[in-house]
Scaffold this motif. Structure first.
Motif, mmCIF file in Angstrom:
data_model
loop_
_atom_site.group_PDB
_atom_site.id
_atom_site.type_symbol
_atom_site.label_atom_id
_atom_site.label_comp_id
_atom_site.label_asym_id
_atom_site.label_seq_id
_atom_site.Cartn_x
_atom_site.Cartn_y
_atom_site.Cartn_z
ATOM 1 N N VAL A 57 0.859 -1.191 0.000
ATOM 2 C CA VAL A 57 0.000 0.000 0.000
ATOM 3 C C VAL A 57 0.890 1.235 0.000
ATOM 4 O O VAL A 57 1.638 1.469 0.955
ATOM 5 N N GLY A 58 0.828 1.993 -1.078
ATOM 6 C CA GLY A 58 1.621 3.224 -1.185
ATOM 7 C C GLY A 58 2.745 3.091 -2.194
ATOM 8 O O GLY A 58 3.514 2.138 -2.160
ATOM 9 N N ALA A 59 2.830 4.074 -3.098
ATOM 10 C CA ALA A 59 3.842 4.053 -4.152
ATOM 11 C C ALA A 59 4.876 5.142 -3.931
ATOM 12 O O ALA A 59 5.266 5.859 -4.840
ATOM 13 N N GLY A 60 5.333 5.284 -2.685
ATOM 14 C CA GLY A 60 6.465 6.162 -2.413
ATOM 15 C C GLY A 60 7.754 5.384 -2.611
ATOM 16 O O GLY A 60 7.762 4.311 -3.228
ATOM 17 N N VAL A 61 8.855 5.916 -2.088
ATOM 18 C CA VAL A 61 10.142 5.254 -2.312
ATOM 19 C C VAL A 61 10.161 3.872 -1.676
ATOM 20 O O VAL A 61 10.699 2.920 -2.254
ATOM 21 N N ALA A 62 9.547 3.705 -0.510
ATOM 22 C CA ALA A 62 9.536 2.398 0.155
ATOM 23 C C ALA A 62 8.795 1.381 -0.702
ATOM 24 O O ALA A 62 9.323 0.304 -1.014
#
Ligand SMILES: Cc1cc2nc3c(=O)[nH]c(=O)nc-3n(C[C@H](O)[C@H](O)[C@H](O)COP(=O)(O)OP(=O)(O)OC[C@H]3O[C@@H](n4cnc5c(N)ncnc54)[C@H](O)[C@@H]3O)c2cc1C
Ligand SMILES: Cc1cc2nc3c(=O)[nH]c(=O)nc-3n(C[C@H](O)[C@H](O)[C@H](O)COP(=O)(O)OP(=O)(O)OC[C@H]3O[C@@H](n4cnc5c(N)ncnc54)[C@H](O)[C@@H]3O)c2cc1C
Lengths: 409, 409
Positions: free
Chosen positions: A7-12
């Protein structure tokens, strides 16, 4: 072959997704914004990637902005006061800062090209369980705002109840880069810090000025002043504050050229540094692992958040590739493996946010005289666990300086 | 340069002492027996060193018994029952077993030759503080009997209140080694195991028979029978028990030649598997770190104790070499770094001491058919953390076998 939900398309999320795709693991990333929305949006941050993160990018084949061309090699320190300190520390391997509005959309596109499944739509906490039902493991890397109720705050690593800095970060024209090209870390005791970062953005090579203002200090106003209300006043105020508190950067500013690159290229706000639980068991029995800001939010003062998030993604990815189950034992192993870097980044940053203890002041003074110590300190921006082992206590700082032939003043 | 005190000249103390001397760190080892006393004494154990330990020995330049000549390359498994299982697992790198009455005195001599300070004399718990006053850190590696009050038992890793096996280990003539040369692990369900180990001792190449007898089982008498009272009865009893419970070893015994190599080459007893606290702060403020059996005693069933002790010594030594202080932070870091290997060795061994759960029986059955799985299981005697990730739960064992194309029966 496990099937992983992120869940989430940031750097992580992206570094993890890309690592897993490199090994043909099925991955779905759920995120609330399209790459186009990110690309066209407001400035997200002013992230510098340090060498270990750049190395991971090369490993993933997403080193689209080679460090030799886009990077920088040192930190210039300025510490204000009656007898100001000025010293430089060199990295053994360069760092670089690419606007995340270029970086994240590009990596998202590559993730999809490599067979990653991208689903757009905001999730609520109660949706996570449904997502979990379709995967062997869910990694929650949705940043610092969402899903906080899933991962309780860990008070032993979360000393603050309120922001310690009021932030004002913008991209500017009119600042000549330092020589050698590097980040300038300028400290105005009692008022806060300025991080001046050579950044690559849609406008090319520009300068990010990240003001880390102490609440109640003379610079805190920068976090409130509305650019859109009066652009000229904003620019003038920034200039005068830089002149007064951060003279080394001011020297390289051409007032005639000095301006925000665009009204969108400004971000003001504040965050509460918080470390949360590593994982949660969802009602259906699937585990949710927190990563990146969802796990540990640090103030951007030392440029650790995104690098820590990438490290965490890497630890998780490698554990997924070599482990046999996604149970509590798996989550505990990940927690242990990433704890040195992630918790040290938080502890070191939290120490530097507070009024400096004597041994930190002594360390600054010593580095002013001792280039080798300053270089090692700078290199340790890449290795927060090593840095924390130096600064955690006065005895340790003393031993560090002794190694460099210097006595803690 | 720190100055380190070590209590105990077993494998933990010596590997640590030698590693530190290699880097010119001042080290004193305090121990209660002279090398001559050890060399001339009763059999201590029947320790096999696995590949990571042998690699550390090469690194230290104490590989006096090269594995190519003295070592072995596989485990032969025999599991008794109505349909006995027989299968072999190959190591990717060999192991070897050298009588510790040769090994420890030789390494002690080298420690002194390399500038290590050796002090002979038994210490009591109250002496440790005095020793600590002369060093920056004390490592307590005095085995399972001494100083236990310094390091409280950790119940969560210490499931037993009493020994789970009654041991009888001796060195014998008259056993033809297995082909290829290896350790035979023979299981007699309900009665215990026999580990048959090709060992190098003062008499040259001999065979260690380590009987791991379940209390109350048919073999438990071997731990009580006094050799000196009636050597012939002892030998006859051993032979008949081997014939009845461990047929694959019995096949290779020549009854006419079968005998203990010497009355001293026999050890009988039992131990309680116990994991203790990693460290203690002494009244003067110096920290004492437990290592080896002083930290974690495991039953010798899986040959993990000495290898785990050597690993722990290595972790401690490297931490001493690269850290800046010997405070609680240092001790916690060591605890974290060694926990995967040390705690997994304990957990895996403790699982195997108990009546086997269905998934372990299934694993044995599957390895009987699947050589690749048996090889990986065998290689993981070198990496107890990996093994524990396989056997900790039925789901994990299932995933392990699936990776090898086999279904858990
Ligand atoms: C001014 C500033 C400067 C910084 N400088 C540095 C630096 O120099 N170096 C450094 O290492 N770090 C720096 N940081 C920190 C860094 O930006 C963060 O730590 C990092 O970006 C966190 O990455 P992440 O992947 O965890 O989360 P994010 O980047 O926040 O990504 C979260 C993702 O989740 C999505 N999402 C959010 N909510 C939902 C929802 N409800 N449903 C679905 N999707 C959702 C978002 O759209 C996004 O894709 C800085 C931060 C700031 C503010
Ligand atoms: C039968 C048997 C078979 C085994 N097989 C294996 C195997 O195959 N593989 C494996 O890895 N492990 C095996 N082990 C376990 C292994 O022997 C131990 O784990 C290992 O030897 C522990 O090493 P150590 O250095 O911690 O302690 P020890 O070897 O017990 O050394 C303790 C040292 O402290 C000294 N000392 C004790 N008390 C004092 C005091 N009061 N003051 C000063 N000095 C003191 C002693 O003289 C000695 O020098 C086996 C054990 C047994 C019993």
């Amino acid at each position: 072959m496990p099937n992983i939900g992120i869940v989430g398309a940031g750097v992580a999320g992206l570094h993890l997704g890309l690592l897993l795709r490199k090994h043909d693991v099925p991955v779905t990333i759920y995120t609330d914004k399209t790459p186009q929305q990110i690309a066209a949006g407001r400035l997200l941050n002013s992230v510098a990637h340090h060498a270990p993160t750049l190395e991971r990018e090369r490993h993933l084949g997403v080193d689209f902005w080679p460090v030799e061309e886009y990077g920088y090699t040192c930190h210039h320190h300025y510490v204000g006061g009656s007898g100001p300190l000025r010293f430089r520390g060199d990295f053994s391997r360069g760092s670089s800062a690419i606007d995340y509005r270029l970086y994240l959309p590009k990596l998202t596109e590559v993730f999809q090209q490599r067979g990653g499944d991208l689903r757009i739509g905001a999730l609520r906490t109660e949706d996570v369980e449904g997502v979990a039902g379709q995967h062997d493991l869910v990694v929650v890397s949705a940043g610092r705002g969402a899903f906080t109720s899933l991962f309780p705050r860990r008070p032993e690593y979360s000393p603050f109840e309120a922001p310690q800095r009021r932030l004002c970060v913008g991209l500017y024209h009119g600042v000549t880069p330092s020589e050698p090209k590097g980040v300038t870390i300028s400290m105005s005791p009692g008022h806060g810090e300025l991080l001046e970062i050579p950044m690559f953005s849609r406008e090319g090579h520009v300068t990010a000025l990240l003001f880390e203002n102490i609440p109640g200090g003379d610079l805190a106003i920068l976090a409130d002043l509305k650019y859109d209300d009066d652009p000229a006043l904003f620019t003038k105020t920034v200039l005068s504050k830089v002149a007064q508190h951060h003279p080394d950067t001011f020297e390289r500013i051409d007032p005639a050229q000095f301006r925000l690159t665009s009204p969108q290229d400004l971000l003001q706000g504040a965050l509460v540094p918080t470390v949360r639980a590593d994982y949660a068991e969802l009602p259906g029995g699937t585990f949710a692992l927190a990563a990146g800001d969802a796990h540990a939010v640090v103030d951007p003062l030392l440029g650790q958040g995104a690098n820590s998030a990438s490290h965490s993604a890497w630890v998780i990815g490698r554990a997924i590739l070599d482990d046999l189950g996604f149970d509590e034992m798996f989550c505990q192993r990940v927690a242990k493996l990433r704890s040195d870097v992630v918790l040290s980044a938080a502890q070191w940053t939290n120490l530097m946010l507070q009024p400096p203890p004597a041994h930190l002041l002594g360390l600054m003074g010593a580095m002013n005289e001792n280039k080798a110590a300053a270089d090692e300190f700078t290199d340790n921006f890449d290795y927060p666990d090593r840095q924390w082992r130096i600064v955690a206590t006065a005895d340790r700082t003393r031993a560090f300086l002794a190694k460099h032939g210097t006595v803690l003043p």
